[in-house]
Design a protein around this motif. Structure first.
Motif, PDB file in Angstrom:
ATOM      1  N   LEU A 109       0.745  -1.281  -0.037  1.00  0.00           N
ATOM      2  CA  LEU A 109      -0.089   0.062  -0.112  1.00  0.00           C
ATOM      3  C   LEU A 109       0.726   1.408   0.052  1.00  0.00           C
ATOM      4  O   LEU A 109       0.349   2.203  -0.014  1.00  0.00           O
ATOM      5  CB  LEU A 109      -1.006  -0.158   1.145  1.00  0.00           C
ATOM      6  CG  LEU A 109      -1.690  -1.328   1.300  1.00  0.00           C
ATOM      7  CD1 LEU A 109      -2.440  -1.208   2.637  1.00  0.00           C
ATOM      8  CD2 LEU A 109      -2.733  -1.561  -0.035  1.00  0.00           C
ATOM      9  N   SER A 110       2.275   1.292   0.085  1.00  0.00           N
ATOM     10  CA  SER A 110       3.034   2.191  -0.044  1.00  0.00           C
ATOM     11  C   SER A 110       4.269   1.766  -0.894  1.00  0.00           C
ATOM     12  O   SER A 110       3.992   1.370  -2.064  1.00  0.00           O
ATOM     13  CB  SER A 110       3.242   2.654   1.462  1.00  0.00           C
ATOM     14  OG  SER A 110       4.312   1.504   2.084  1.00  0.00           O
ATOM     15  N   ILE A 111       5.542   2.129  -0.426  1.00  0.00           N
ATOM     16  CA  ILE A 111       6.663   1.728  -1.386  1.00  0.00           C
ATOM     17  C   ILE A 111       6.970   0.386  -1.269  1.00  0.00           C
ATOM     18  O   ILE A 111       7.578   0.070  -0.043  1.00  0.00           O
ATOM     19  CB  ILE A 111       7.521   2.996  -1.056  1.00  0.00           C
ATOM     20  CG1 ILE A 111       7.541   4.229  -1.203  1.00  0.00           C
ATOM     21  CG2 ILE A 111       8.787   2.353  -1.995  1.00  0.00           C
ATOM     22  CD1 ILE A 111       8.395   5.361  -0.653  1.00  0.00           C
ATOM     23  N   PRO A 112       6.752  -0.360  -2.099  1.00  0.00           N
ATOM     24  CA  PRO A 112       7.348  -1.911  -1.864  1.00  0.00           C
ATOM     25  C   PRO A 112       8.464  -2.082  -1.498  1.00  0.00           C
ATOM     26  O   PRO A 112       9.633  -1.190  -1.661  1.00  0.00           O
ATOM     27  CB  PRO A 112       6.894  -2.652  -3.392  1.00  0.00           C
ATOM     28  CG  PRO A 112       6.298  -1.614  -4.126  1.00  0.00           C
ATOM     29  CD  PRO A 112       6.283  -0.149  -3.591  1.00  0.00           C
ATOM     30  N   LYS A 113       8.915  -3.153  -0.839  1.00  0.00           N
ATOM     31  CA  LYS A 113      10.293  -3.388  -0.273  1.00  0.00           C
ATOM     32  C   LYS A 113      11.163  -3.515  -1.476  1.00  0.00           C
ATOM     33  O   LYS A 113      10.805  -4.199  -2.615  1.00  0.00           O
ATOM     34  CB  LYS A 113      10.530  -4.803   0.350  1.00  0.00           C
ATOM     35  CG  LYS A 113       9.895  -4.883   1.696  1.00  0.00           C
ATOM     36  CD  LYS A 113      10.228  -6.103   2.252  1.00  0.00           C
ATOM     37  CE  LYS A 113       9.154  -6.213   3.635  1.00  0.00           C
ATOM     38  NZ  LYS A 113       9.487  -7.658   4.326  1.00  0.00           N
ATOM     39  N   GLY A 114      12.364  -2.888  -1.526  1.00  0.00           N
ATOM     40  CA  GLY A 114      13.221  -2.843  -2.624  1.00  0.00           C
ATOM     41  C   GLY A 114      13.075  -1.944  -3.550  1.00  0.00           C
ATOM     42  O   GLY A 114      14.092  -1.728  -4.464  1.00  0.00           O
ATOM     43  N   ASN A 115      12.119  -0.947  -3.495  1.00  0.00           N
ATOM     44  CA  ASN A 115      11.917   0.080  -4.378  1.00  0.00           C
ATOM     45  C   ASN A 115      12.168   1.511  -4.145  1.00  0.00           C
ATOM     46  O   ASN A 115      11.696   2.328  -4.703  1.00  0.00           O
ATOM     47  CB  ASN A 115      10.210  -0.063  -5.053  1.00  0.00           C
ATOM     48  CG  ASN A 115      10.216  -1.471  -5.713  1.00  0.00           C
ATOM     49  OD1 ASN A 115      11.154  -1.846  -6.223  1.00  0.00           O
ATOM     50  ND2 ASN A 115       8.873  -1.739  -5.952  1.00  0.00           N
TER      51      ASN A 115
END
Length: 188
Positions: free
Chosen positions: A156-162
């Motif tokens: 729902l926000s900035i995905p892991k690793g991005n």
């Protein structure tokens, strides 16, 4: 300044409602009612508690104590919502009550004193109290969603690793005033 405050808190509440909405969309009906253990609450029970709190706090916001005599707080923790539709109806009814109360406020209301359980609060203090309470419970809902969906969870926000690519994109844009919720308050 006061108008900015009212607009800002409304945007914050909209953001947390959106997080709940997007979590519900990822869960199947069974997951909405799943209680991990005897001491935990299901997503449906958390929604029921938030609904009861919202109706109590925001009905007659400026004129009556925020803890209404008709509220049955202990019953809010009984896991008895029976359908997705009932859950969504309570969720939306609670938020509608909140947004109608916020929309009715004027700048001069912000320093007025209101009561919650017979304790005085300025309107700003009472709003801030709820702005701390509801995200706490929405965070529980999102956390349960992540557990139940596991690898199928859509961030729902900035995905892991991005983070780097997200930041690179933001810094490549021209500077402009934007509240952090703007980037997430987009229609699906």
């Amino acid at each position: 300044m006061e108008k900015d405050y009212l607009a800002s808190i409304k945007k914050q509440f909209e953001y947390y409602k959106m997080l709940g909405d997007q979590t519900f969309a990822q869960l199947n009906d069974e997951q909405l009612f799943n209680q991990i253990n005897e001491e935990s609450n299901s997503v449906a029970t958390i929604v029921k508690h938030m609904w009861g709190n919202m109706l109590s706090r925001w009905t007659g916001f400026l004129t009556t104590d925020g803890e209404k005599n008709w509220r049955q707080r202990d019953a809010e923790f009984e896991n008895d919502i029976t359908s997705r539709q009932e859950l969504l109806t309570k969720w939306n009814e609670g938020w509608q009550c909140l947004f109608e109360a916020i929309d009715s406020l004027k700048n001069e209301d912000l320093t007025k004193e209101i009561y919650i359980r017979n304790q005085g609060h300025t309107v700003i203090e009472a709003i801030n109290r709820q702005l701390a309470h509801y995200p706490y419970h929405v965070g529980q809902i999102v956390f349960l969603g992540k557990i139940f969906c596991s690898t199928q969870w859509k961030s729902l926000s900035i995905p892991k690793g991005n983070s780097k690519s997200f930041n690179d994109d933001k810094f490549a844009q021209a500077k402009h005033k934007q509240h952090f919720t703007d980037e997430f308050l987009k229609p699906d």
